[in-house]
Design a protein around this motif. Structure first.
Motif, short mmCIF file in Angstrom:
data_model
loop_
_atom_site.label_atom_id
_atom_site.label_comp_id
_atom_site.label_asym_id
_atom_site.label_seq_id
_atom_site.Cartn_x
_atom_site.Cartn_y
_atom_site.Cartn_z
N LEU A 41 0.84 -1.20 0.00
CA LEU A 41 0.00 0.00 0.00
C LEU A 41 0.87 1.25 0.00
O LEU A 41 0.61 2.22 -0.74
N LEU A 42 1.96 1.19 0.80
CA LEU A 42 2.88 2.32 0.84
C LEU A 42 3.51 2.55 -0.53
O LEU A 42 3.64 3.69 -1.00
N SER A 43 3.86 1.45 -1.19
CA SER A 43 4.46 1.60 -2.52
C SER A 43 3.43 2.18 -3.49
O SER A 43 3.78 2.94 -4.39
N LEU A 44 2.15 1.82 -3.29
CA LEU A 44 1.11 2.39 -4.15
C LEU A 44 1.03 3.91 -3.95
O LEU A 44 0.96 4.67 -4.93
N ILE A 45 1.10 4.31 -2.69
CA ILE A 45 1.03 5.76 -2.42
C ILE A 45 2.24 6.47 -3.02
O ILE A 45 2.12 7.50 -3.69
N PHE A 46 3.44 5.89 -2.82
CA PHE A 46 4.65 6.48 -3.38
C PHE A 46 4.53 6.61 -4.91
O PHE A 46 4.89 7.62 -5.50
N SER A 47 4.00 5.54 -5.52
CA SER A 47 3.90 5.57 -6.99
C SER A 47 2.99 6.68 -7.45
O SER A 47 3.28 7.37 -8.43
N TRP A 48 1.88 6.87 -6.71
CA TRP A 48 0.98 7.94 -7.11
C TRP A 48 1.65 9.29 -6.96
O TRP A 48 1.47 10.18 -7.79
N PHE A 51 3.90 9.69 -9.82
CA PHE A 51 3.11 9.91 -11.03
C PHE A 51 2.58 11.34 -11.09
O PHE A 51 2.66 12.01 -12.13
N LEU A 52 2.08 11.82 -9.94
CA LEU A 52 1.54 13.19 -9.93
C LEU A 52 2.64 14.20 -10.20
O LEU A 52 2.42 15.20 -10.88
N ARG A 53 3.84 13.92 -9.67
CA ARG A 53 4.94 14.85 -9.91
C ARG A 53 5.31 14.86 -11.40
O ARG A 53 5.56 15.92 -11.97
N VAL A 54 5.32 13.66 -11.99
CA VAL A 54 5.68 13.59 -13.41
C VAL A 54 4.65 14.32 -14.25
O VAL A 54 4.99 15.10 -15.15
N ILE A 55 3.38 14.07 -13.93
CA ILE A 55 2.35 14.63 -14.81
C ILE A 55 2.24 16.14 -14.63
O ILE A 55 1.82 16.85 -15.55
N SER A 56 2.67 16.64 -13.46
CA SER A 56 2.58 18.08 -13.29
C SER A 56 3.80 18.80 -13.83
O SER A 56 3.81 20.02 -13.96
N LEU A 90 6.72 9.99 -18.48
CA LEU A 90 5.31 9.76 -18.22
C LEU A 90 4.93 8.30 -18.43
O LEU A 90 4.16 7.72 -17.66
N LEU A 91 5.50 7.67 -19.46
CA LEU A 91 5.19 6.27 -19.71
C LEU A 91 5.62 5.41 -18.53
O LEU A 91 4.87 4.54 -18.06
N GLY A 92 6.85 5.68 -18.02
CA GLY A 92 7.35 4.91 -16.88
C GLY A 92 6.47 5.09 -15.66
O GLY A 92 6.12 4.12 -14.97
N ALA A 93 6.07 6.34 -15.41
CA ALA A 93 5.23 6.59 -14.24
C ALA A 93 3.87 5.95 -14.39
O ALA A 93 3.29 5.44 -13.42
N PHE A 94 3.38 5.95 -15.62
CA PHE A 94 2.09 5.31 -15.89
C PHE A 94 2.17 3.80 -15.63
O PHE A 94 1.28 3.19 -15.04
N MET A 95 3.29 3.20 -16.07
CA MET A 95 3.50 1.78 -15.79
C MET A 95 3.60 1.56 -14.29
O MET A 95 3.13 0.56 -13.77
N LEU A 96 4.26 2.49 -13.61
CA LEU A 96 4.51 2.32 -12.18
C LEU A 96 3.20 2.24 -11.40
O LEU A 96 3.06 1.38 -10.52
N ILE A 97 2.24 3.09 -11.73
CA ILE A 97 0.99 3.02 -10.96
C ILE A 97 0.23 1.75 -11.29
O ILE A 97 -0.44 1.18 -10.43
#
Lengths: 528, 516
Positions: A41-48, A51-56, A90-97
């Motif tokens: 769950l923690l890794s899920l939060i980190f990934s988000w 991801f939010l940092r990448v997309i912004s 962005l692709l990597g972050a998208f895969m990460l989530i």
């Protein structure tokens, strides 16, 4: 844009928690599952957060410099970064989530599923492997250099071999051995490819290597650089061979059909849903576009025809073999092979639309195939049934599970408005626009074949009454009807992941705009 | 002229909403699910009806619903053709749902039937009220998949195999359709039905795209080479569902064919390759008309006979569209309306025979008129209308088709030949209708009632509703089943005498393609 510490904390934290799992298991047996779930769950939060940092960020990429010089210098005068760079686009972050989302659901699902499958004393090690596997995949998606790529590839690969073998029966041991041998062969191809690339570009940083390759292929390149072109061709060939094995394209697909069904179902969901793509197709896209610059026309007209031939073989071959299967999970594994062909079709077009369709289908397939494997697992957990023909009447016994399975199967066949249709639509329009009508015919044929093998399962589950002689309850012989329709659903911790994924399959179909916005920007960044 | 209104959204999405409510309602009180389904249909009916003032004033109703981001959006657009098809669809659906309250009372899995009936209604309404090809495809596929569950409701082995054929032909047809839709999108860059005709003009691939559309829609419509699922799937469903399948669902296919010829192909775009495209379709329509009627003569089972009759009648609709003349198009579209009323009524009557007596063979129905006079009367009116006697509504559409054939015979070098063949086929088919409907009607009223030994012969029997030993009721069904049948039977007469409602709208529709 400047990266975050999370890019390092995420894989490292997962690895550390993985090594604590056996200790926690020894200390308090009951604590091991909650800790594993908390870690994922923690890794899920980190990934988000990543991801939010990448997309912004304005350019859609973040870089984290690790071990740069004490003077604060990050680049050499040539422009080469110093030290290790975690570069996430962005692709990597998208895969990460996707990875951490699916891993979280699989860990939750494992809580009840795994104890009935593997010996009690091994459960701690199971979570160790699962978290290491997650760590390897997360690392793969956010790293930016070849060395880390190989490390994380082997980390996730070796833990996946062990996860396939963990049920320690004859079938899974054999499958894991086959998987390990072929997987290692694929890794060796990749290693040689990377070595050649390092030899000709002189850097381990993927993005700096890309600029070096641009220099080598520049029309006014000096003579000593043009000689390296042949190294690059050879490296590309080796890498394509390696990724073909890793992503199970048709002639080298056999390991997948053994390994994925033999693993425990949550692991099958991860292997089929995400691992085969993160280690195969995702990095094929990454190498082809980000590093080798296939869209810049360096490699003539060779790539599209080759990929199209492989697509045809994979999409049709996988579906045809899937029809012949009697084992449900094996059928799903062959369906995965066919879907790899779909995704490759979009890559073969080397266009923005095609790439968008491919990445969208990677995402949708992770949802659909994760869902289907978890459903198959719920059936195995509750009834022990693995063969399709034994599924008679299971729809009345486990209505929620089979309802979710049906929606997943319909999405897989590409019935609108579920998510499978949307990516198929995108792939089809992209191949029509690029002028490859053969791909339309192939993909539609493959969908028809998918309808044949998925509808068979759904039909047997809902509309064929269970065999009488199996179901007569001896204490209650007069009430056959009662026995047949008694609902025996899987436990709630297994149903939650199923329902989450089912809702995602529906919503990502109806609101396809949301993933599409991310995906098309990711494709733009790749083709820059 | 176009206006934005939310009525089509209610008509299309209210059934989808009701899908989630039906199980709850049924759980709260047993048996209320059927009533709730019927009420939902009534709501949709009024939503459709309230569109009439705008549609009759020549205004198209549009409503954007959902932006997919795929380069094609889900939007609704109602014109005269869509309104007419949707109106008859919901009328028949409402009546059939009311009928089903009684008919399905003793059946198993009623909630499943209601859910998938409403889901099919969503697909059907979406197909008729849509504005572009992507939304058309989505709704069309939902219709295909959802109606499969209606076909296999009995779950007998025959029903399963018929349903499997239906499902796979539906999916294969859908994929062929998808091919054409993708090609259209890529070539024209838009999926708006009103715009693509221009974009496809002069396109060398047009024959392939055209035939892809025709095959994809034709599977659902049941025209000649792809009709094979229809005679087994339609009779096997429960009778209210048979009425819907034969009455309106095949019209979704016919609707698609008309759209293909007139909107998607575009009249001018089709002209250069007219012989390959429309000429071929005309031949298929003629074969369907002849074949459906000829095979219907040989049928022993009443619902199977009605199903073959549907193949022949859908041939009329396609023929009207393929004649490419204003009067022919009028006849074809009006026949969508009229055939739905007639065939829906006939299937409901056949269902009443089966429900009350368990008899499904034609020879067993001798003397049924004395036992079930009202039902038999409704059946008789429907049969007469189907044969094409004036003043029933079947005559109206045949009249316009014949006029269309005559119109064609005045044009071109092959015109006289084509026109005469069509005219001859219309007369021949009417005569064949007389041959197979005549004995049923005659037998019902004047036949001697024999002592039945068996309810149905095993090789064609599908499901037994009543045990052979059970005492046979000797009266008409109750009012809940009678009223829909009576309304439909009256409809055949009233629309025969006053055919203005459909005709005016159809004329307005055909004038958009054949300006005076």
């Amino acid at each position: 844009m400047e990266g975050t510490h999370l890019q390092v904390l995420l894989p490292v934290g997962l690895i550390v928690s993985a090594f604590f799992m056996p200790v926690i298991f020894r200390w308090r047996r009951k604590l091991s599952e909650p800790v594993a779930i908390a870690a994922s769950l923690l890794s899920l939060i980190f990934s988000w957060l990543i991801f939010l940092r990448v997309i912004s960020s304005s350019e859609g990429t973040i870089q984290y410099f690790l071990g740069y010089s004490w003077s604060g210098l990050r680049y050499l005068p040539t422009g080469e970064p110093i030290g290790i760079v975690m570069r996430t686009d962005l692709l990597g972050a998208f895969m990460l989530i996707q990875i951490s989302g699916l891993c979280f659901l699989a860990t939750l699902y494992s809580k009840r599923y795994v104890p009935h499958l593997i010996p009690e004393e091994k459960i701690g090690f199971y979570y160790t492997l699962l978290l290491l596997f997650t760590a390897g995949m997360s690392g793969l998606s956010i790293t930016g250099d070849f060395f880390n790529f190989y490390i994380f590839l082997e980390l996730s690969g070796i833990s996946s071999y062990a996860l396939v073998a963990i049920s320690t029966n004859k079938e899974s041991t054999e499958a894991a051995f086959k998987y390990a041998v072929i997987g290692t062969m694929g890794s060796i191809f990749l290693l040689f490819g990377i070595l050649l690339l390092y030899a000709s570009t002189g850097t381990l940083n993927m993005f700096y290597a890309a600029t070096q390759i641009d220099k080598i292929f520049a029309p006014d390149a000096p003579l000593y650089l043009t000689h390296f072109r042949y190294h690059i061709y050879a490296a590309l060939g080796l890498l394509i061979a390696g990724f073909s094995i890793k992503s199970a394209f048709f002639p080298v697909h056999a390991w997948l059909a053994d390994a994925h069904p033999a693993a425990p179902s949550p692991v099958s969901a991860l292997l089929s849903g995400i691992f085969v793509k993160i280690s195969g197709l995702f990095y094929l896209i990454r190498f082809l576009f980000t590093i080798f610059g296939a869209h810049k026309g360096y490699y003539g007209f060779f790539l599209p025809p080759f990929f199209i031939v492989v697509t045809i073989l994979t999409a049709i071959g996988g579906s045809v073999f899937a029809i012949a299967q009697t084992n449900l999970k094996r059928m799903l594994a062959f369906s995965t092979i066919a879907q790899m062909g779909y995704i490759l079709a979009g890559i073969a077009l080397i266009s923005k639309d095609g790439l968008t369709g491919s990445i969208l289908h990677i995402f949708n397939h992770a949802l659909m195939k994760g869902l289907l494997f978890l459903c198959a697992g719920a059936i195995i957990y509750k009834t022990g049934i693995r063969n399709i023909s034994d599924l008679r009447g299971i729809g009345y016994k486990m209505p929620v599970t089979m309802g979710c399975f049906t929606i997943g199967a319909l999405a897989m066949m590409g019935i609108p408005p579920l998510c499978g249709f949307m990516s198929k639509w995108y792939l089809l329009t992209a191949s029509a626009k690029a002028g490859y009508p053969i791909l339309i015919v192939v993909l539609l044929t493959s969908s028809l074949l998918a309808a044949i093998y998925y509808l068979r399962v759904v039909g047997i589950a809902f509309f064929v009454p269970p065999a009488r002689h199996n179901n007569i309850n001896k204490t209650n012989g007069g009430q056959i009807q009662e026995v047949e329709h008694r609902i025996e659903e899987a436990p709630i911790s297994m149903l939650i992941p199923l329902i989450c994924l089912t809702l995602a399959v529906i919503f990502m179909g109806i609101f396809v705009r949301i993933p599409l916005k991310v995906v098309s920007r990711a494709a733009e960044i790749l083709l820059k | 002229m176009e206006t934005i209104s939310y009525l089509p959204v209610i008509a299309v999405f209210f059934p989808l909403l009701a899908v989630f409510i039906v199980p709850v309602v049924e759980k709260m009180r047993k048996g209320t699910g059927n009533i709730f389904t019927a009420l939902t249909c009534v709501v949709v009916f009024f939503a459709v009806l309230f569109m009439y003032p705008q549609i009759s004033a020549g205004v198209k109703i549009i409503c954007p619903v959902w932006q997919t981001g795929l380069g094609a959006d889900f939007s609704l657009r109602v014109d005269e053709l869509g309104f007419l098809a949707g109106l008859i669809g919901i009328i028949l659906w409402t009546l059939s749902s009311i009928y089903a309250i009684e008919y399905m009372r003793k059946e198993h899995a009623q909630t499943r039937y209601n859910i998938f009936s409403l889901l099919s209604l969503f697909g059907l309404m979406g197909t008729f009220f849509t504005g572009n090809l992507l939304s058309l495809y989505i709704c069309f596929e939902v219709l295909s998949i959802a109606s499969y569950v209606l076909v296999i409701h009995e779950e007998s082995p025959e029903a399963m195999s018929a349903g499997l054929l239906y499902l796979f032909m539906g999916i294969a047809g859908g994929l062929i359709l998808l091919f054409s839709i993708i090609a259209t999108y890529v070539i024209t860059g838009t999926g708006e039905l009103s715009l693509i005709g221009i974009g496809l003009k002069g396109e060398p691939l047009l024959p392939f795209i055209f035939w892809g559309f025709i095959l994809g829609f034709g599977v659902k419509a049941g025209i000649f080479p792809v009709h094979i699922w229809l005679p087994s799937a339609h009779p096997i469903a429960p009778s209210p569902a048979s009425a819907l399948l034969s009455g309106v669902m095949i019209k979704a296919g016919a609707y698609g064919i008309i759209r293909t010829i007139y909107s998607i192909g575009g009249l001018e775009a089709l002209l250069p390759g007219r012989v390959i495209m429309v000429g071929g379709l005309l031949i298929l329509a003629l074969i369907s008309i002849f074949l459906g009627s000829a095979v219907a003569i040989a049928q022993m089972e009443i619902k199977r006979m009605l199903a073959y009759s549907s193949i022949s009648q859908i041939g009329y609709v396609v023929l009207g569209a393929a004649l490419m003349s204003p009067l022919g198009l009028t006849g074809g579209v009006v026949h969508i309306f009229n055939h739905a009323i007639i065939k829906g009524g006939l299937f409901l009557c056949a269902g009443a025979f089966i429900h009350q007596t368990g008899l499904r063979m034609i020879e067993d129905l001798k003397g049924i008129g004395k036992r079930m006079p009202i039902t038999a009367l409704c059946f008789t009116l429907g049969a007469l209308s189907m044969i094409g006697f004036p003043p029933f509504n079947g005559f109206v559409s045949k009249w316009y088709l014949a006029l269309g054939a005559l119109e064609v015979s005045k044009t071109g070098s092959y015109g006289p030949l084509v026109g005469m063949i069509c005219l001859g086929m219309l007369l021949l088919s009417s005569f064949m209708n007389l041959i197979y409907y005549g004995p049923v009607v005659y037998g019902a009223w004047f036949g001697e009632e024999e002592e039945k030994t068996s309810v149905a012969t095993p090789e064609v029997s599908t499901a037994e509703y009543h045990n052979p030993g059970e005492k046979v009721k000797k009266d008409d069904p109750n009012l809940v089943m009678l009223i829909p049948m009576i309304l439909l039977a009256l409809g055949t007469v009233i629309l025969g005498i006053f055919p203005h409602l459909p005709l005016e709208l159809v004329r307005a529709f055909s004038h958009t393609f054949f300006p005076r």
